[in-house]
Design an enzyme around this catalytic site. Structure first.
Site, PDB file in Angstrom:
ATOM      1  N   LYS A  11      54.168  13.101  33.228  1.00  0.00           N
ATOM      2  CA  LYS A  11      53.604  14.339  33.067  1.00  0.00           C
ATOM      3  C   LYS A  11      54.852  15.377  33.175  1.00  0.00           C
ATOM      4  O   LYS A  11      55.767  15.229  33.984  1.00  0.00           O
ATOM      5  CB  LYS A  11      52.567  14.448  33.814  1.00  0.00           C
ATOM      6  N   ALA A  94      60.594  12.024  41.336  1.00  0.00           N
ATOM      7  CA  ALA A  94      61.250  12.953  40.071  1.00  0.00           C
ATOM      8  C   ALA A  94      60.311  14.013  39.810  1.00  0.00           C
ATOM      9  O   ALA A  94      60.714  14.802  39.022  1.00  0.00           O
ATOM     10  CB  ALA A  94      61.620  12.099  38.966  1.00  0.00           C
ATOM     11  N   LEU A  96      57.582  13.517  38.367  1.00  0.00           N
ATOM     12  CA  LEU A  96      57.123  13.180  36.584  1.00  0.00           C
ATOM     13  C   LEU A  96      55.729  12.542  36.948  1.00  0.00           C
ATOM     14  O   LEU A  96      55.125  11.953  35.844  1.00  0.00           O
ATOM     15  CB  LEU A  96      58.142  12.472  36.145  1.00  0.00           C
ATOM     16  N   GLY A  97      55.144  12.245  38.189  1.00  0.00           N
ATOM     17  CA  GLY A  97      53.911  11.837  38.345  1.00  0.00           C
ATOM     18  C   GLY A  97      53.954  10.038  38.251  1.00  0.00           C
ATOM     19  O   GLY A  97      52.603   9.652  38.203  1.00  0.00           O
ATOM     20  N   GLY A  98      54.858   9.444  38.327  1.00  0.00           N
ATOM     21  CA  GLY A  98      54.925   8.025  38.250  1.00  0.00           C
ATOM     22  C   GLY A  98      53.897   7.248  38.975  1.00  0.00           C
ATOM     23  O   GLY A  98      52.848   6.448  38.391  1.00  0.00           O
ATOM     24  N   GLY A  99      54.133   7.436  40.373  1.00  0.00           N
ATOM     25  CA  GLY A  99      53.007   6.812  41.127  1.00  0.00           C
ATOM     26  C   GLY A  99      51.570   7.109  40.867  1.00  0.00           C
ATOM     27  O   GLY A  99      50.732   6.083  41.041  1.00  0.00           O
ATOM     28  N   SER A 100      51.416   8.441  40.678  1.00  0.00           N
ATOM     29  CA  SER A 100      50.200   8.740  40.256  1.00  0.00           C
ATOM     30  C   SER A 100      49.366   8.372  39.296  1.00  0.00           C
ATOM     31  O   SER A 100      48.227   7.765  38.956  1.00  0.00           O
ATOM     32  CB  SER A 100      49.998  10.395  40.405  1.00  0.00           C
ATOM     33  N   SER A 101      50.189   8.235  38.037  1.00  0.00           N
ATOM     34  CA  SER A 101      49.804   7.886  36.913  1.00  0.00           C
ATOM     35  C   SER A 101      49.440   6.144  36.732  1.00  0.00           C
ATOM     36  O   SER A 101      48.514   5.703  36.199  1.00  0.00           O
ATOM     37  CB  SER A 101      51.111   7.910  35.898  1.00  0.00           C
ATOM     38  N   ASP A 133      47.374  14.616  42.000  1.00  0.00           N
ATOM     39  CA  ASP A 133      47.791  14.413  40.379  1.00  0.00           C
ATOM     40  C   ASP A 133      46.956  13.330  39.877  1.00  0.00           C
ATOM     41  O   ASP A 133      46.972  13.411  38.414  1.00  0.00           O
ATOM     42  CB  ASP A 133      49.110  14.168  40.162  1.00  0.00           C
TER      43      ASP A 133
HETATM   44  O1  C5P Z   1      48.089  14.913  46.976  1.00  0.00           O
HETATM   45  P1  C5P Z   1      49.340  14.309  47.196  1.00  0.00           P
HETATM   46  O2  C5P Z   1      49.260  13.219  48.055  1.00  0.00           O
HETATM   47  O3  C5P Z   1      50.165  14.021  45.946  1.00  0.00           O
HETATM   48  O4  C5P Z   1      50.277  15.456  47.799  1.00  0.00           O
HETATM   49  C1  C5P Z   1      51.533  15.221  48.709  1.00  0.00           C
HETATM   50  C2  C5P Z   1      51.904  16.335  49.586  1.00  0.00           C
HETATM   51  O5  C5P Z   1      52.362  17.305  48.524  1.00  0.00           O
HETATM   52  C3  C5P Z   1      50.721  16.907  50.439  1.00  0.00           C
HETATM   53  O6  C5P Z   1      50.673  16.354  51.670  1.00  0.00           O
HETATM   54  C4  C5P Z   1      51.141  18.429  50.545  1.00  0.00           C
HETATM   55  O7  C5P Z   1      52.474  18.327  51.504  1.00  0.00           O
HETATM   56  C5  C5P Z   1      51.791  18.736  49.251  1.00  0.00           C
HETATM   57  N1  C5P Z   1      50.916  19.269  48.075  1.00  0.00           N
HETATM   58  C6  C5P Z   1      50.856  20.627  48.522  1.00  0.00           C
HETATM   59  N2  C5P Z   1      49.709  21.053  47.563  1.00  0.00           N
HETATM   60  C7  C5P Z   1      49.357  20.609  46.452  1.00  0.00           C
HETATM   61  C8  C5P Z   1      49.777  19.114  46.112  1.00  0.00           C
HETATM   62  C9  C5P Z   1      50.689  18.580  47.248  1.00  0.00           C
HETATM   63  O8  C5P Z   1      50.984  21.074  49.510  1.00  0.00           O
HETATM   64  N3  C5P Z   1      48.433  21.216  45.711  1.00  0.00           N
END
Ligand code: C5P
Length: 273
Positions: A11, A94, A96-101, A133
């Site tokens: 993404k 990166a 680009l959201g690879g792990g989330s995708s 994501d």
């Molecule tokens: O949700 P995810 O696990 O991808 O987020 C990883 C880290 O990125 C969170 O622990 C936080 O430190 C940061 N984050 C944030 N605000 C967001 C998304 C992510 O602070 N909207």
């Protein structure tokens, strides 16, 4: 059904506006996210006597795809034994959201493989427990993302061409947000809809994490300058980095020299494809 294969696209956040840190540690964002044609992992789920995960470059225990299967097993109250194989093309760390995708593709593929019949809304709710994501990748297309990224509203995808470049080193999302917290707040902006195409789009894109990313990874400055020298109208940090997207109106040059020997061109993207 024995096997389900899904593409897990990268993404791009065409706009990523970031608010102050919330009490729960996350940041409220407002982001226009678009799934990219031309850069995707391939996720394959095959029925098997027990679970296994094969993904080049990612330890099985750390793979978000495994956690996706965990939450699905909890949801349906039974084991969902399968072999998950991920062909990685999206670089790690990166933005680009690879792990989330990959995790979203695993949720949707497992729902299909085991005929679980979960609703789209339920899959998105489960996705939100895996990462901010992940719901976006269950939906795909072009979406405005709000909250910590999990509240989605469909949007019209603008047209553009992009070169995605990687500096060689990755960036950790928590580290970039933590650096963001130490820097001056980004200037306020209005919430205008995106222009439908370049060159107007170039003036509209924005990523509030750019100052934090470039202070953590100074070689990004040089990579951005290389993309501008190659004709990019603007250069945008991808998510929390470390990849950069150079946005072009016309097809970008095929020979795009990069000053840093560690830097690479990851993909060329045309929207619509
Ligand atoms: O949700 P995810 O696990 O991808 O987020 C990883 C880290 O990125 C969170 O622990 C936080 O430190 C940061 N984050 C944030 N605000 C967001 C998304 C992510 O602070 N909207």
């Amino acid at each position: 059904m024995e096997r389900v294969v899904r593409e897990a696209p990268a993404k791009l956040n065409l706009r990523l506006l970031v608010g102050p840190r919330r009490a729960d540690g996350y940041h409220d964002i407002r982001s226009l996210m678009v799934a990219l044609d031309g850069l995707a992992d391939t996720v394959t789920l095959t029925r098997a006597p027990e679970r296994s995960i094969h993904c080049s470059g990612v330890a099985s225990a750390d793979n978000l795809a495994g956690r996706a299967l965990d939450v699905l097993e909890q949801e349906v109250g039974r084991a969902l034994p399968c072999a998950i194989t991920i062909i990685k093309r999206i670089p790690l760390q990166a933005g680009l959201g690879g792990g989330s995708s990959d995790a979203a593709a695993t949720l949707v593929a497992a729902d299909e493989l085991f005929a679980l019949g979960l609703s789209h809304d339920r899959l998105e709710a489960l996705a939100a427990t895996l990462g901010s994501d992940v719901p976006f990748f269950v939906r795909g297309g072009c979406q405005w993302a709000e909250g910590r990224g999990e509240r989605l509203t469909p949007a019209e995808a603008p047209s553009f061409m992009a070169v995605i470049a990687h500096p060689g080193a990755g960036l950790s999302t928590p580290a970039v947000y933590a650096r963001f917290d130490t820097l001056p707040s980004p200037p306020p902006t209005d919430v205008t809809p995106p222009p439908p195409a370049m060159p107007e789009l170039a003036a509209w894109v924005r990523n509030d994490l750019w100052p934090a990313a470039r202070s953590l990874e100074p070689p990004l400055e040089r990579l951005a300058a290389d993309l501008v020298a190659a004709g990019a109208l603007t250069v945008l940090l991808c998510g929390s980095g470390s990849a950069l997207a150079g946005l072009f109106t016309d097809p970008p040059p095929t020979d795009l020299p990069l000053s840093d020997p560690d830097a690479t061109i990851v993909a060329r993207v045309t929207r619509p494809s």
